[in-house]
Design a protein around this motif. Sequence first.
Motif, PDB file in Angstrom:
ATOM      1  N   SER A  97      -1.561   7.142   1.697  1.00  0.00           N
ATOM      2  CA  SER A  97      -1.187   7.431   3.658  1.00  0.00           C
ATOM      3  C   SER A  97      -2.422   7.833   4.347  1.00  0.00           C
ATOM      4  O   SER A  97      -3.685   7.617   5.170  1.00  0.00           O
ATOM      5  CB  SER A  97       0.086   7.496   3.885  1.00  0.00           C
ATOM      6  OG  SER A  97       0.608   8.740   3.456  1.00  0.00           O
ATOM      7  N   GLY A 128       2.539   2.359   3.443  1.00  0.00           N
ATOM      8  CA  GLY A 128       1.599   2.155   4.456  1.00  0.00           C
ATOM      9  C   GLY A 128       2.132   1.661   6.095  1.00  0.00           C
ATOM     10  O   GLY A 128       2.318   1.827   7.000  1.00  0.00           O
ATOM     11  N   ILE A 172       4.870   4.087   6.978  1.00  0.00           N
ATOM     12  CA  ILE A 172       3.933   5.396   7.846  1.00  0.00           C
ATOM     13  C   ILE A 172       3.323   5.063   8.776  1.00  0.00           C
ATOM     14  O   ILE A 172       2.979   5.767   9.885  1.00  0.00           O
ATOM     15  CB  ILE A 172       2.690   5.829   6.434  1.00  0.00           C
ATOM     16  CG1 ILE A 172       3.792   6.531   5.672  1.00  0.00           C
ATOM     17  CG2 ILE A 172       2.420   7.794   7.182  1.00  0.00           C
ATOM     18  CD1 ILE A 172       4.463   7.604   5.304  1.00  0.00           C
TER      19      ILE A 172
END
Length: 457
Positions: A35, A270, A273
């Motif tokens: 991330s 991903g 986040i």
Amino acid sequence: MDQLNSNREQWNSRLGFILAAMGSAVGLGNIWRFSYVTGENGGAAFLLVYLLCIIAIGIPIIMAEFTIGRKAQSDAVGSFEKLAPGKPWIVAGFMGVASAFIILSFYGVVAGWTVKYFFSYLTGGFAVENDAQYGDVFVGFITSTYEPLLWQFLFMALTIGIVFMGVKKGIEASNKILMPLLAILVIILAGYSLTLGGASEALSFLFSPDWSKLADPNVYLAALGQAFFSLSLGMGALITYGSYLSNKEKLPGAALGVATLDTGFAIISGLMIFPAVFAFGINPGDGPGLVFVTLPGIFDSIAFGTLFGFAFFFLLAAAALSSAISLLEVAVAYFIRKFSWSRQKASLIVGGVIFLLGVPSSLGIGPLSDITFFGKDILDSMDFIASNILLPLGGLIIALFMGWGWKKSDALADSDFGDTALGNAWIFTLRYVAPVAIFLIFLASTGLLKLILGLFS
Ligand code: PHE
């Protein structure tokens, strides 16, 4: 089986081996590192290069490592000694052992942070007044001197303890339960995160490329390094794991399975986040703290947030543990064979040295933050050297070894590909595609490629 090998452990089952390889691959690399590196490198364009690196370079080299390990039935260094005695390929093995020391040294630091967060949620969570303070809490914690060292020590002690006991069977069993649980949790959290109001921004950040980002050669190096790090590739971890495998297994399916799972994990994390990053007004390029600052905001706003926080950081720490074990195992397996140490002695000494090696990485964030290399603190520098240089270089040598150092018919037979179109494509990739791509990315990131291209234009 020869004398030397007669007491080497073998995996319980095909499933056990795949689970262990997956356990090695899935870890902090998929959530923490993926991330923040994606955030720093501008999102979708980076992601695309990353996926290309996985397909064109990563999967073929996973296959090469599995094949080498199973054939040689030895550790990262010993495998080269055995298959190509007296040849220079063995440097890849030594670089692998060195990478294990370097990576685990800082991996233990970050894993320690996850253990700390797990305990914090276990004991009721964080007392903050607004989401912005999660950044302060995190920075306050990682810049302090002793506390992070304590958690790093705890995590390393666990890792050493497991390798000490040689209980791979325990790992197989726990991976079987904990990894799917982590996957389910990440999917649930991604679903929730997408409702927070940052979804459209996050989706376009992740999936609609800003092509101008591709002008920066460092994006390619970052993507290559992330692919190697996340796949546990280029340092003999998969050679070592492949060496515990018997001849009955089929390798290509296992390689594809590991890569697919690892990449799926990264993309879904991903999706967990970035919507929150945008919803909370956090800068995606904020660096290594991204996960630790973003997720507490999610847990704060969700029902049973403390429970989610506890479960998430527990499972992330468990995923980090199975990766750390594979890192330590690379070095320990080498020392056991080379110096005839017992497993116990090797795990304690090697693990202890690695812990100490990680101390400067932890201190470099707080008290030693004046020490930087090219603007990077100690932890980032360690990470850069290992992930962006040593792993791809190791991968390059492994690809050349398999592609050129083996008789093609042997390579095809030993990899279970056989003389098929796929097998031939694999050899072609190992011979040309992967080495040339890695070489060009190295050249580009040093600025040399631009210089050379300039000469021709
Ligand atoms: N792949 C692991 C992760 O993503 C880290 C790792 C790198 C493990 C290299 C072993 C070898 O967390």
